[in-house]
Design a protein around this motif. Structure first.
Motif, PDB file in Angstrom:
ATOM      1  N   UNK A 584       5.999 -18.977  37.223  1.00  0.00           N
ATOM      2  CA  UNK A 584       6.353 -19.349  35.846  1.00  0.00           C
ATOM      3  C   UNK A 584       5.314 -18.899  34.827  1.00  0.00           C
ATOM      4  N   UNK A 585       4.031 -18.919  35.229  1.00  0.00           N
ATOM      5  CA  UNK A 585       2.959 -18.595  34.276  1.00  0.00           C
ATOM      6  C   UNK A 585       2.792 -17.095  34.042  1.00  0.00           C
ATOM      7  N   UNK A 586       3.511 -16.285  34.801  1.00  0.00           N
ATOM      8  CA  UNK A 586       3.312 -14.832  34.742  1.00  0.00           C
ATOM      9  C   UNK A 586       4.507 -14.095  34.155  1.00  0.00           C
ATOM     10  N   UNK A 587       4.207 -12.926  33.566  1.00  0.00           N
ATOM     11  CA  UNK A 587       5.252 -12.081  33.007  1.00  0.00           C
ATOM     12  C   UNK A 587       4.792 -10.627  33.103  1.00  0.00           C
ATOM     13  N   UNK A 588       5.666  -9.765  33.565  1.00  0.00           N
ATOM     14  CA  UNK A 588       5.322  -8.343  33.715  1.00  0.00           C
ATOM     15  C   UNK A 588       5.395  -7.616  32.369  1.00  0.00           C
ATOM     16  N   UNK A 589       6.447  -7.906  31.619  1.00  0.00           N
ATOM     17  CA  UNK A 589       6.728  -7.129  30.399  1.00  0.00           C
ATOM     18  C   UNK A 589       5.578  -7.167  29.397  1.00  0.00           C
ATOM     19  N   UNK A 590       4.901  -8.316  29.296  1.00  0.00           N
ATOM     20  CA  UNK A 590       3.877  -8.473  28.258  1.00  0.00           C
ATOM     21  C   UNK A 590       2.617  -7.651  28.540  1.00  0.00           C
ATOM     22  N   UNK A 591       2.537  -7.060  29.741  1.00  0.00           N
ATOM     23  CA  UNK A 591       1.395  -6.173  30.042  1.00  0.00           C
ATOM     24  C   UNK A 591       1.887  -4.829  30.577  1.00  0.00           C
ATOM     25  N   UNK A 592       3.192  -4.545  30.422  1.00  0.00           N
ATOM     26  CA  UNK A 592       3.778  -3.315  30.966  1.00  0.00           C
ATOM     27  C   UNK A 592       3.470  -2.161  29.998  1.00  0.00           C
ATOM     28  N   UNK A 593       2.195  -1.727  30.041  1.00  0.00           N
ATOM     29  CA  UNK A 593       1.709  -0.743  29.064  1.00  0.00           C
ATOM     30  C   UNK A 593       2.435   0.595  29.172  1.00  0.00           C
ATOM     31  N   UNK A 594       2.870   0.963  30.367  1.00  0.00           N
ATOM     32  CA  UNK A 594       3.575   2.240  30.534  1.00  0.00           C
ATOM     33  C   UNK A 594       4.739   2.358  29.549  1.00  0.00           C
ATOM     34  N   UNK A 595       5.501   1.280  29.416  1.00  0.00           N
ATOM     35  CA  UNK A 595       6.710   1.388  28.580  1.00  0.00           C
ATOM     36  C   UNK A 595       6.526   0.832  27.171  1.00  0.00           C
ATOM     37  N   UNK A 596       5.536  -0.057  26.975  1.00  0.00           N
ATOM     38  CA  UNK A 596       5.392  -0.628  25.632  1.00  0.00           C
ATOM     39  C   UNK A 596       4.199  -0.079  24.857  1.00  0.00           C
ATOM     40  N   UNK A 597       3.339   0.671  25.539  1.00  0.00           N
ATOM     41  CA  UNK A 597       2.218   1.296  24.835  1.00  0.00           C
ATOM     42  C   UNK A 597       2.211   2.806  25.067  1.00  0.00           C
ATOM     43  N   UNK A 598       2.427   3.199  26.314  1.00  0.00           N
ATOM     44  CA  UNK A 598       2.422   4.620  26.665  1.00  0.00           C
ATOM     45  C   UNK A 598       3.764   5.266  26.376  1.00  0.00           C
ATOM     46  N   UNK A 599       4.008   6.406  27.000  1.00  0.00           N
ATOM     47  CA  UNK A 599       5.220   7.160  26.668  1.00  0.00           C
ATOM     48  C   UNK A 599       6.350   7.018  27.669  1.00  0.00           C
ATOM     49  N   UNK A 600       6.343   5.955  28.490  1.00  0.00           N
ATOM     50  CA  UNK A 600       7.321   5.862  29.578  1.00  0.00           C
ATOM     51  C   UNK A 600       8.557   5.029  29.249  1.00  0.00           C
ATOM     52  N   UNK A 601       8.758   4.647  27.996  1.00  0.00           N
ATOM     53  CA  UNK A 601       9.958   3.854  27.706  1.00  0.00           C
ATOM     54  C   UNK A 601      11.203   4.662  28.067  1.00  0.00           C
ATOM     55  N   UNK A 602      12.098   4.049  28.835  1.00  0.00           N
ATOM     56  CA  UNK A 602      13.300   4.699  29.398  1.00  0.00           C
ATOM     57  C   UNK A 602      12.940   5.838  30.344  1.00  0.00           C
ATOM     58  N   UNK A 603      11.696   5.859  30.806  1.00  0.00           N
ATOM     59  CA  UNK A 603      11.266   6.960  31.658  1.00  0.00           C
ATOM     60  C   UNK A 603      10.536   6.539  32.917  1.00  0.00           C
ATOM     61  N   UNK A 604      10.452   5.223  33.187  1.00  0.00           N
ATOM     62  CA  UNK A 604       9.674   4.810  34.356  1.00  0.00           C
ATOM     63  C   UNK A 604      10.314   5.278  35.661  1.00  0.00           C
TER      64      UNK A 604
END
Length: 672
Positions: A584-604
């Motif tokens: 419950x205390x964890x979440x992947x999306x909030x640190x998923x830098x590949x897709x939310x910071x880097x260039x991998x959105x829709x590309x992972x």
């Protein structure tokens, strides 16, 4: 005098002051605008040369300054640089929009594009013309004035949000430490990990041992620490990055990013962000990606469930564990692997001294592509850890400059990546050679030991070096088509194929020597490395697929404005791939830098896509010999040197003689 605005070949890091960046960016943007303006005001009829070519060569000064600055922001950042990044990103976004929304410029590009069937162009020039036209049409050139303003506002906000997302993840990574003072708590940990933790504590002027969320500290702890409660504590901290009720929370940012990307895609006439992105990928459409991922899921899931059941039974038998949790995964997997193969990382690490592994990668590049690496100390660097090399081809011509930055520090983000400080191009008859960098986070040498790598880190080094070779061997005319400027689902082929050599005796014999005795890695270890290569491959595949499916859920699924709970949305996306109970205390999306910071959105998904390519391509090397120079030359000539000059499938077929299929991957992974 502002160093960044002077002419230089090698990046003059020691002369650059932080206060130089903002004025340099502003001046370079004005200079680039002037170059664009000279294209627009040219009274001659628009031609490929005076419009398309001129456009591609414009902004070179701005590109250099950007590459230096944003690479520092990833590898050696501080609060001042982060503040500058927040000021600069909207300026760059605005400038980018100034170009793509410039009606007069687009009209000239369109004039040339409409004549393309009548022009005598090389394949590379055809690609460039197509890319330039789409660069406008896909970024709002056909919008009306009101819509263009909307697009500008969205792009400005997206640029800032991505930066803040990354800063928050880095802040959370740096803020946490597991400070231990009781020696009992270190049970199970290898000597090297203990020594590194002691060194970290000394640096922070504390007693005992400090473990952090940086990978070289975090991973050994999760793999070896016997104390389950401490593993849980560290795992919860790692999984909570960006998901805590503090100033670094990324939940709102994730929702905003997804919503703005969707809005932007709709504005440009696409159903979803994924539809927009995938138009310029080998995969083509979201449906094709989902079919690809789900097809692999069908094959991997039964294998993964069987592996998970075996792991559960093993943990119960060994320690009476009734419910396997995420913080048990690496620990019991490592113990089971050791039981089945009598092979753990600590047995292998003495044979993988960082310097020798790097030299091994250089030898592979020499045997396959005729490259020679010479370490030099005259090249300016941004940190004392960075080593520099001149790279020569078999005719003794300078091919590239190579920077190697391999150890973690507070100003450096986690992970491993390849980047460049100067791109390759041919202009005015001069072939400008690239300056390429590999950045990783491997354990630093201690007072008693050199930097020793796990086998996983060995493959990481080869992976990033594969990207590096893609940059170093680039040989195209136009900068925007050079090196790694290829379709995103093709870019991982050169990196992933190079990992294959790490499993071959012929290659390991070159560099896997015991750091104390100099003896070669025993044959039984090599056999066990190969035998264990498929260990829990079903679970590993499921994990990769879960990230790809989460990415597609955020960018091709329901309208993001209807999503108001990041965690709940993520759980739905993970449902088909979940093995462990949710935390419950964890979440992947909030640190998923590949897709939310880097260039991998829709590309992972492209990691798995490229695995299909790399397994199929490596079959060619296995058929002809893994160091066959002809096959190496063919791979360099048809793939590495060509960048994005032609459609990747055409380049691939020229090398392989056929289209790839996933049979080689499924066999290699033991999934069929």
């Amino acid at each position: 005098m502002n160093t960044l605005l002077e002419k230089f070949d090698l990046a003059p890091f020691s002369k650059i002051k932080n206060e130089d960046f903002l004025p340099a960016f502003k001046t370079a943007i004005e200079n680039a605008k002037a170059e664009i303006n000279s294209i627009v005001t040219n009274k001659n009829e628009p031609t490929f040369k005076n419009t398309i070519e001129a456009l591609d060569y414009s902004g070179a000064q701005l590109d250099r300054i950007s590459s230096i600055f944003f690479n520092l922001n990833s590898a050696e950042t501080n609060e001042e640089i982060q503040k500058i990044a927040q000021e600069v990103s909207p300026l760059l976004s605005e400038f980018s929009n100034d170009i793509t929304l410039n009606r007069a410029l687009f009209d000239k590009v369109k004039t040339v594009y409409n004549q393309k069937d009548r022009l005598t162009l090389t394949p590379e020039q055809h690609t460039l013309l197509d890319k330039k036209y789409k660069g406008f049409s896909r970024n709002g050139a056909n919008l009306n004035d009101k819509e263009k303003e909307q697009l500008r506002a969205i792009d400005k906000e997206l640029a800032k949000l991505k930066l803040t997302f990354g800063e928050n993840v880095l802040a959370e990574t740096n803020a946490y430490e597991l400070h231990l003072t009781n020696k009992e708590d270190l049970k199970g940990l290898p000597e090297g990990a203990i020594e590194a933790a002691s060194q970290t504590a000394k640096q922070k002027e504390k007693e005992g041992w400090i473990f952090t969320l940086a990978y070289p500290s975090y991973i050994p702890f999760m793999k070896y620490a016997d104390n389950r409660e401490l593993r849980k504590k560290l795992s919860l901290a790692f999984g909570a990055k960006g998901f805590q009720k503090n100033e670094f929370n990324n939940e709102e940012i994730v929702l905003k990013l997804a919503k703005l990307r969707h809005e932007r895609a709709n504005l440009l006439g696409y159903n979803t962000h994924a539809d927009f992105i995938l138009e310029e990928r080998m995969a083509g459409t979201p449906n094709h990606v989902k079919t690809f991922l789900n097809d692999l899921l069908d094959k991997a899931k039964p294998v993964a469930l069987k592996e998970f059941t075996e792991l559960e039974a093993f943990a119960k038998e060994l320690d009476g564990i009734d419910q396997l949790e995420k913080w048990d995964s690496a620990y019991y997997s490592e113990k089971l692997k050791n039981k089945l193969f009598n092979l753990d990382d600590e047995k292998l690490k003495p044979y993988f001294e960082l310097d020798k592994v790097l030299k091994g990668a250089f030898t592979v590049a020499n045997k396959l592509f005729g490259l020679n690496f010479k370490e030099v100390d005259y090249i300016d660097t941004y940190h004392e850890d960075v080593k520099t090399y001149e790279v020569f081809n078999d005719k003794n011509e300078l091919t590239s400059i190579f920077y190697a930055d391999f150890h973690p520090r507070p100003g450096k983000r986690n992970g491993a990546w390849m980047t460049s400080f100067k791109g390759q191009k041919i202009e005015n008859g001069i072939n400008e050679r690239p300056h390429v960098s590999n950045v990783c986070n491997f354990t630093k040498p201690t007072e008693t030991k050199p930097s020793l790598l796990t086998f996983n880190e060995v493959t990481t080094l080869f992976h990033e070096f594969g990207h590096g070779l893609h940059g170093m061997l680039a040989n195209t005319t136009y900068p925007s088509l050079s090196g790694t400027s290829v379709y995103w689902d093709f870019v991982e082929l050169p990196s992933q194929i190079l990992e294959n050599w790490c499993y071959e005796k012929e290659c390991l014999d070159i560099f896997a020597k015991h750091y104390e005795t100099g003896e070669s890695i025993p044959m039984e270890y090599i056999e066990k490395i190969k035998a264990s290569a498929n260990f829990q491959e079903g679970m590993a595949t499921l994990r990769q697929l879960s990230f790809g499916l989460l990415d597609m859920a955020w960018h091709s699924g329901e309208a993001p404005e209807t999503i108001n709970n990041v965690k709940e949305f993520e759980q739905k996306a993970f449902a088909s791939t979940q093995l462990y109970p949710d935390v419950a205390e964890n979440c992947m999306s909030t640190a998923f830098a590949h897709i939310f910071q880097g260039g991998y959105s829709s590309g992972y998904y492209s990691y798995k896509w490229a695995e299909v390519l790399d397994a199929d391509a490596f079959d060619q090397f296995k058929e002809n010999g893994i160091f066959d120079a002809e096959t190496g030359k063919s791979f360099a000539d048809h793939i590495l040197s060509k960048g994005g000059t032609e459609h990747p499938m055409d380049l691939y077929k020229r090398f392989r003689g056929k289209e790839p299929n996933n049979k080689a991957l499924l066999q290699r992974a033991g999934l069929i």
